[in-house]
Motif scaffolding. Structure first.
Motif, PDB file in Angstrom:
ATOM      1  N   ARG A 538       0.840  -1.203   0.000  1.00 37.46           N
ATOM      2  CA  ARG A 538       0.000   0.000   0.000  1.00 37.46           C
ATOM      3  C   ARG A 538       0.874   1.251   0.000  1.00 37.46           C
ATOM      4  O   ARG A 538       0.624   2.210  -0.717  1.00 37.46           O
ATOM      5  CB  ARG A 538      -0.917  -0.024   1.234  1.00 37.46           C
ATOM      6  CG  ARG A 538      -2.023   1.037   1.192  1.00 37.46           C
ATOM      7  CD  ARG A 538      -2.999   0.860   2.351  1.00 37.46           C
ATOM      8  NE  ARG A 538      -2.284   0.685   3.621  1.00 37.46           N
ATOM      9  CZ  ARG A 538      -2.517  -0.289   4.475  1.00 37.46           C
ATOM     10  NH1 ARG A 538      -3.440  -1.195   4.217  1.00 37.46           N
ATOM     11  NH2 ARG A 538      -1.826  -0.379   5.593  1.00 37.46           N
ATOM     12  N   GLN A 541       3.942   0.604  -3.241  1.00 35.92           N
ATOM     13  CA  GLN A 541       3.487   0.315  -4.609  1.00 35.92           C
ATOM     14  C   GLN A 541       1.970   0.518  -4.669  1.00 35.92           C
ATOM     15  O   GLN A 541       1.216  -0.431  -4.940  1.00 35.92           O
ATOM     16  CB  GLN A 541       3.820  -1.144  -4.966  1.00 35.92           C
ATOM     17  CG  GLN A 541       5.287  -1.509  -4.886  1.00 35.92           C
ATOM     18  CD  GLN A 541       6.058  -1.014  -6.089  1.00 35.92           C
ATOM     19  OE1 GLN A 541       5.480  -0.748  -7.152  1.00 35.92           O
ATOM     20  NE2 GLN A 541       7.360  -0.859  -5.939  1.00 35.92           N
ATOM     21  N   PRO A 542       1.521   1.740  -4.397  1.00 33.91           N
ATOM     22  CA  PRO A 542       0.072   1.949  -4.261  1.00 33.91           C
ATOM     23  C   PRO A 542      -0.741   1.503  -5.478  1.00 33.91           C
ATOM     24  O   PRO A 542      -1.821   0.946  -5.330  1.00 33.91           O
ATOM     25  CB  PRO A 542      -0.058   3.462  -4.031  1.00 33.91           C
ATOM     26  CG  PRO A 542       1.288   4.046  -4.232  1.00 33.91           C
ATOM     27  CD  PRO A 542       2.297   2.972  -4.184  1.00 33.91           C
ATOM     28  N   GLN A 543      -0.153   1.692  -6.662  1.00 36.55           N
ATOM     29  CA  GLN A 543      -0.934   1.294  -7.851  1.00 36.55           C
ATOM     30  C   GLN A 543      -1.127  -0.214  -7.920  1.00 36.55           C
ATOM     31  O   GLN A 543      -2.220  -0.709  -8.186  1.00 36.55           O
ATOM     32  CB  GLN A 543      -0.217   1.753  -9.113  1.00 36.55           C
ATOM     33  CG  GLN A 543      -0.537   3.202  -9.426  1.00 36.55           C
ATOM     34  CD  GLN A 543       0.144   3.639 -10.710  1.00 36.55           C
ATOM     35  OE1 GLN A 543       1.120   3.032 -11.147  1.00 36.55           O
ATOM     36  NE2 GLN A 543      -0.371   4.696 -11.297  1.00 36.55           N
ATOM     37  N   TYR A 545      -1.014  -2.188  -5.457  1.00 33.93           N
ATOM     38  CA  TYR A 545      -1.896  -2.561  -4.345  1.00 33.93           C
ATOM     39  C   TYR A 545      -3.363  -2.411  -4.743  1.00 33.93           C
ATOM     40  O   TYR A 545      -4.169  -3.337  -4.581  1.00 33.93           O
ATOM     41  CB  TYR A 545      -1.569  -1.687  -3.131  1.00 33.93           C
ATOM     42  CG  TYR A 545      -2.457  -1.952  -1.939  1.00 33.93           C
ATOM     43  CD1 TYR A 545      -2.284  -3.104  -1.171  1.00 33.93           C
ATOM     44  CD2 TYR A 545      -3.458  -1.054  -1.576  1.00 33.93           C
ATOM     45  CE1 TYR A 545      -3.101  -3.361  -0.073  1.00 33.93           C
ATOM     46  CE2 TYR A 545      -4.278  -1.295  -0.480  1.00 33.93           C
ATOM     47  CZ  TYR A 545      -4.094  -2.447   0.270  1.00 33.93           C
ATOM     48  OH  TYR A 545      -4.902  -2.705   1.345  1.00 33.93           O
ATOM     49  N   GLU A 546      -3.680  -1.251  -5.296  1.00 37.76           N
ATOM     50  CA  GLU A 546      -5.081  -0.991  -5.678  1.00 37.76           C
ATOM     51  C   GLU A 546      -5.542  -2.012  -6.717  1.00 37.76           C
ATOM     52  O   GLU A 546      -6.662  -2.517  -6.647  1.00 37.76           O
ATOM     53  CB  GLU A 546      -5.236   0.432  -6.252  1.00 37.76           C
ATOM     54  CG  GLU A 546      -5.055   1.557  -5.230  1.00 37.76           C
ATOM     55  CD  GLU A 546      -5.994   1.439  -4.022  1.00 37.76           C
ATOM     56  OE1 GLU A 546      -7.113   0.896  -4.188  1.00 37.76           O
ATOM     57  OE2 GLU A 546      -5.588   1.855  -2.911  1.00 37.76           O
ATOM     58  N   LYS A 547      -4.664  -2.261  -7.640  1.00 30.76           N
ATOM     59  CA  LYS A 547      -5.024  -3.195  -8.711  1.00 30.76           C
ATOM     60  C   LYS A 547      -5.320  -4.591  -8.129  1.00 30.76           C
ATOM     61  O   LYS A 547      -6.316  -5.229  -8.472  1.00 30.76           O
ATOM     62  CB  LYS A 547      -3.856  -3.265  -9.702  1.00 30.76           C
ATOM     63  CG  LYS A 547      -4.204  -3.913 -11.002  1.00 30.76           C
ATOM     64  CD  LYS A 547      -3.084  -3.717 -12.017  1.00 30.76           C
ATOM     65  CE  LYS A 547      -3.133  -4.866 -13.004  1.00 30.76           C
ATOM     66  NZ  LYS A 547      -1.889  -5.222 -13.599  1.00 30.76           N
TER      67      LYS A 547
END
Ligand code: BGC
Length: 665
Positions: A538, A541-543, A545-547
């Motif tokens: 989170r 690597q937020p992207q 994570y969201e994915k």
């Protein structure tokens, strides 16, 4: 209990870089065939002789196995229940590509006839090669030396190469060598010992196409039920007198090339040391790794290229591959040559057995035989993967990629087992579906989920390969954590601690228990690591994570639940003895009467009904003691000693996965 603290003497002379057999011992044929087996992780072949062993009954077991190449049949249960696996998976014994028959005049070379004047077989661990040197006197008195070298190529996974040199000593008759592919193959069926065979009856590798032409040939087979295709091709090259005749033939199950080497005083004869030689190149290609329509062409291409490159070049490439492995992996033990030989032998077999393509794994007996039907177990993550972590981390990664490849099937299995979320990895499998028919020592071993999770953790810690977490690891960690969340419950009677009931731990002599301590400890580790990785992903690597959380529909409440469950994990203990209990009821069971159990009744599983074993305090293998090793930092030295002292006398070590763990602890 028949436990021995002294090491059994090795039946082979000690050589730190080789296993050498100086006499042919028909009574130990099968053992030697396993020890001298060759493989490269894609396929393996037993250490049988090129010419076979022909007698009234053959003491040997011919076998060639392709990792992950199996046949499935509908399992017929006399009493079926919901959720039992419906299809078997058996690694197949496939076309035998090793065959080279030798005739001196009209007499066929066979170690069960005539007289063996010299014999030496060597598994050369440095060269990655099996050599054999035999001098044989035929029943009619013809003397001949036969020298063979065989290798299963590491850098060309579909290829095996064999060279056979024949030197006649006291005769000048014709010599014939027949190089063949033999498709007359079946699997072993074993009624009484589930560890050594399958229920696959009759012929399932159906030969559909065959040809022989020039100096080569091929067979194409299709499996009876699942239709997988296999092409096995060969090419040969000879070195011998000019008047050699070459002919080819096929029949229902085989393709062959025959070399008839001329006779006469101008060639060999008493006192002249003239040899003939053939080189044989064999390839295996299946529809699991190559488009079905191309398997034959691909198999032929491989042997044609191998023949062109010549045997010595293949040998050199093999030596380089193995040298690079030893460079990274060798463990040196000074002052104990037998142990040195033993450890190198084991390491070499690991290298030979392990799948390296991310599509296959390592079966319990490697590619040396049919035991456990070629299935993959928790053995991989707990016993094999850690070995490769520090010398071939790419192999460890491939083993984990295999698990990722079967994640969807593990999700489906979890649903079948009434878990609305998460993934339940199969206890034993090839293709990803559970195929254990005995759930108390099969599906109930839920700990495999946590074993895989721990392997991911160790892989990432050892390599720093965080991309692996992003691409594969996090998803597996979240799905296994979900499984524990769904499987366990906060039980009021246990002070609302998180309990995991009706599971089997590693020890298969205690089944379907509540709160197997190993399982709970490992599940706790799985849950905590999943939370840690989620936090890292989170933030860093937020992207990604969201994915991921969108793809698997993960919500923050689940993460909070994982922490709560891990914090409240129930660990059964006996305060008086200062030990962890293997499970809630371990001390409620009667002691096993070791004093009156005769040595021939071990392993217990082949002499007592499971229920008799389950109601006693007796362990097949390391269970709690394994947790002491895998989660070593959690335990004080004193705790380790107390637990070891308690469990060791109760453990028969009937599994080979046991003694090693106790030894380390
Ligand atoms: C052991 C299991 C193991 C299996 C395959 C069984 O005898 O009890 O722990 O996974 O063999 O090696």
């Amino acid at each position: 209990m028949p436990k021995s603290s002294t090491r059994a003497p090795s039946p082979y002379p000690v050589d730190e870089w080789a296993i050498v057999e100086n006499t042919f011992q028909p009574e130990h044929t099968r053992r030697s065939e396993t020890i001298f087996a060759l493989g490269n992780g894609y396929f393996g072949t037993r250490g049988t002789f090129e010419e076979g062993l022909h007698g009234a009954t053959s003491p040997g077991l011919e076998g060639t196995y392709i990792n992950g190449f199996y046949e499935s049949e509908t399992i017929r249960y006399p009493e079926v229940a919901y959720g039992f696996p419906d299809k078997s998976q058996t690694m197949l014994n496939v076309i035998n590509g090793k065959v080279i028959r030798l005739f001196v005049s009209d007499e066929e070379f066979n170690l069960l006839t005539g007289t063996i004047l010299e014999y030496r077989r060597t598994l050369n661990l440095r060269a990655g090669r099996l050599d054999r040197n035999v001098t044989w006197r035929s029943p009619a008195g013809r003397e001949v030396n036969i020298n063979t070298t065989r290798l299963v190529s590491f850098d060309q996974p579909h290829l095996m190469a064999i060279s056979m040199t024949v030197t006649p000593f006291n005769f000048s008759d014709k010599i014939r060598l027949i190089a063949a592919l033999d498709g007359d193959v079946t699997n072993v069926t074993t009624a009484n010992d589930p560890r050594s065979g399958s229920n696959l009856q009759g012929r399932v590798v159906l030969i559909q196409d065959r040809f022989a032409e020039g100096t080569g040939g091929a067979l194409v087979s299709r499996n009876k039920h699942n239709g997988f295709g296999l092409a096995c091709a060969m090419e040969t090259r000879f070195y011998g007198p000019r008047q050699t005749e070459v002919s080819c033939a096929t029949d229902e199950f085989s393709a062959s090339v025959t070399y008839s080497f001329g006779s006469g005083e101008d060639q060999w004869g008493p006192g002249k040391e003239i040899s003939v030689q053939i080189e044989k190149f064999v390839s295996y290609v299946t529809s699991l790794d190559t488009p079905d329509a191309d398997i034959l062409a691909r198999a032929r291409e491989i042997v044609t290229a191998a023949k062109a490159s010549r045997f010595p070049a293949i040998e050199t490439a093999q030596r380089h591959y193995v040298a690079a492995f030893w460079e990274r992996a060798d463990v040196q033990i000074k002052g104990d040559p037998a142990l040195q030989q033993g450890i190198r032998f084991n390491m070499f077999h690991l290298l030979q057995s392990v799948g390296k393509d991310g599509r296959t794994n390592i079966s319990a007996k490697g590619l040396t035989g049919e035991g456990y039907e070629g299935h993959y177990f928790w053995d991989t993550e707990t016993y094999v993967l850690p070995f490769f972590l520090f010398n071939s981390p790419d192999i460890s990664r491939k083993l984990l990629e295999y698990r990722y490849g079967i994640l969807d099937r593990a999700r489906a299995r979890a649903r079948e087992m009434s878990h609305p979320r998460g993934a339940l990895f199969p206890w034993r499998t090839i293709n990803g579906d559970e195929c254990s028919t005995y759930y108390p020592a099969g599906t109930a071993q839920y700990h495999i989920d946590a074993d895989i999770a721990l392997a991911i953790k160790r892989y990432v810690e050892a390599t720093g390969d965080r991309q692996f977490l992003i691409d594969y690891g996090a998803e597996m960690l979240f799905e296994t954590a979900r499984l524990w969340a769904s499987l366990g419950s906060f039980i009021p009677h246990k002070g609302n601690q998180f309990c995991i009931n009706a599971v089997t731990g590693p020890d298969e002599y205690t089944a379907v228990v509540n709160n197997n301590c190993y399982t709970n400890l490992m599940a706790q580790t799985n849950l905590r690591y999943a939370v840690e990785v989620a936090g890292w992903l989170r933030t860093e690597q937020p992207q990604a994570y969201e994915k991921l959380i969108a793809a698997i529909d993960l919500n923050v409440d689940e993460l909070a639940f994982w922490t709560r469950a891990a914090d409240a994990m129930y660990l059964p203990r006996d305060e008086e003895r200062g030990i962890y209990l293997q499970d809630d009821a371990f001390l409620d069971r009667a002691p096993w009467d070791f004093a009156n159990t005769p040595p021939e009744n071990y392993p217990l599983l082949t002499h007592y009904h499971p229920l008799v074993i389950y109601r006693h305090q007796v362990c097949k293998q390391a269970d709690l003691v394994l947790a002491l090793l895998l989660l070593s930092q959690r335990f004080t030295r004193d705790e380790k000693r107390r637990n070891y002292d308690f469990y060791e006398p109760l453990t028969t070590h009937d599994s080979s996965l046991s003694m090693c763990i106790f030894s380390i602890i």
